[in-house]
Design a protein around this motif. Structure first.
Motif, PDB file in Angstrom:
ATOM      1  N   THR A 130       0.841  -1.198   0.000  1.00 44.54           N
ATOM      2  CA  THR A 130       0.000   0.000   0.000  1.00 44.54           C
ATOM      3  C   THR A 130       0.872   1.243   0.000  1.00 44.54           C
ATOM      4  N   ARG A 133       2.307   1.654  -3.477  1.00 50.24           N
ATOM      5  CA  ARG A 133       1.261   2.138  -4.378  1.00 50.24           C
ATOM      6  C   ARG A 133       1.031   3.627  -4.182  1.00 50.24           C
ATOM      7  N   ASP A 134       0.962   4.045  -2.902  1.00 46.18           N
ATOM      8  CA  ASP A 134       0.743   5.458  -2.613  1.00 46.18           C
ATOM      9  C   ASP A 134       1.911   6.306  -3.131  1.00 46.18           C
ATOM     10  N   GLU A 135       3.141   5.774  -3.033  1.00 45.80           N
ATOM     11  CA  GLU A 135       4.310   6.492  -3.556  1.00 45.80           C
ATOM     12  C   GLU A 135       4.229   6.635  -5.066  1.00 45.80           C
ATOM     13  N   VAL A 136       3.838   5.545  -5.717  1.00 43.08           N
ATOM     14  CA  VAL A 136       3.731   5.577  -7.173  1.00 43.08           C
ATOM     15  C   VAL A 136       2.650   6.565  -7.600  1.00 43.08           C
ATOM     16  N   ARG A 137       1.536   6.584  -6.933  1.00 43.71           N
ATOM     17  CA  ARG A 137       0.456   7.541  -7.244  1.00 43.71           C
ATOM     18  C   ARG A 137       0.927   8.965  -7.040  1.00 43.71           C
ATOM     19  N   TRP A 138       1.675   9.141  -5.963  1.00 46.04           N
ATOM     20  CA  TRP A 138       2.130  10.487  -5.662  1.00 46.04           C
ATOM     21  C   TRP A 138       3.094  10.972  -6.727  1.00 46.04           C
ATOM     22  N   ARG A 139       3.964  10.079  -7.218  1.00 49.90           N
ATOM     23  CA  ARG A 139       4.916  10.440  -8.250  1.00 49.90           C
ATOM     24  C   ARG A 139       4.212  10.728  -9.560  1.00 49.90           C
ATOM     25  N   VAL A 140       3.174   9.970  -9.840  1.00 47.41           N
ATOM     26  CA  VAL A 140       2.453  10.159 -11.116  1.00 47.41           C
ATOM     27  C   VAL A 140       1.643  11.425 -10.971  1.00 47.41           C
TER      28      VAL A 140
END
Length: 140
Positions: A130, A133-140
């Protein structure tokens, strides 16, 4: 007399006698009552002997009642022996079953501990996934 004077001197302000004095009085009174009762029973026995010299007459059917009571006692004794034998026969299988139950309990506790550890590991993995995932969303 000195004990009585000391007890009376200990009276509280409202006129009550202290509890230890009351307890001692009750115990002494009860002891005297028991003594008088035993003396009365002896006196009654002696008066009965004086009024009716010789052996007292046996109640009618005393032998039959004694034989009946003896028979009932034998029945109870044999019933107790049978029940005791049944219990003695039931104890070893019950102890064996109890041992098996304890072994099963230990095994299940071990399985529960392993499953709990697996669940905790999975929760850690889920938390890490999780967070990624949150890191990836934040980067995108």
């Amino acid at each position: 007399l000195t004990a009585l004077e000391a007890a009376l001197a200990l009276e509280e302000e409202d006129g009550d006698v202290p509890a230890p004095v009351l307890v001692e009085h009750q115990v002494d009174t009860r002891r005297k009552q028991k003594l008088l009762l035993s003396q009365l029973r002896v006196l009654q026995l002696l008066l009965g002997v004086i009024e009716n010299p010789g052996l007292p007459p046996a109640p009618a059917g005393l032998r039959a009642a004694a034989a009946q009571a003896r028979g009932r006692w034998q029945e109870l004794k044999s019933g107790y022996g049978e029940a005791l034998g049944a219990l003695g026969a039931a104890v070893p299988p019950t102890l064996a079953q109890l041992g098996k139950g304890q072994q099963l309990l230990q095994r299940l506790r071990g399985v529960l501990g392993a499953r709990t550890q697996q669940q905790e590991e999975l929760q850690v993995k889920v938390r890490e996934a999780t967070e990624r995932r949150d890191e990836v969303r934040w980067r995108v």
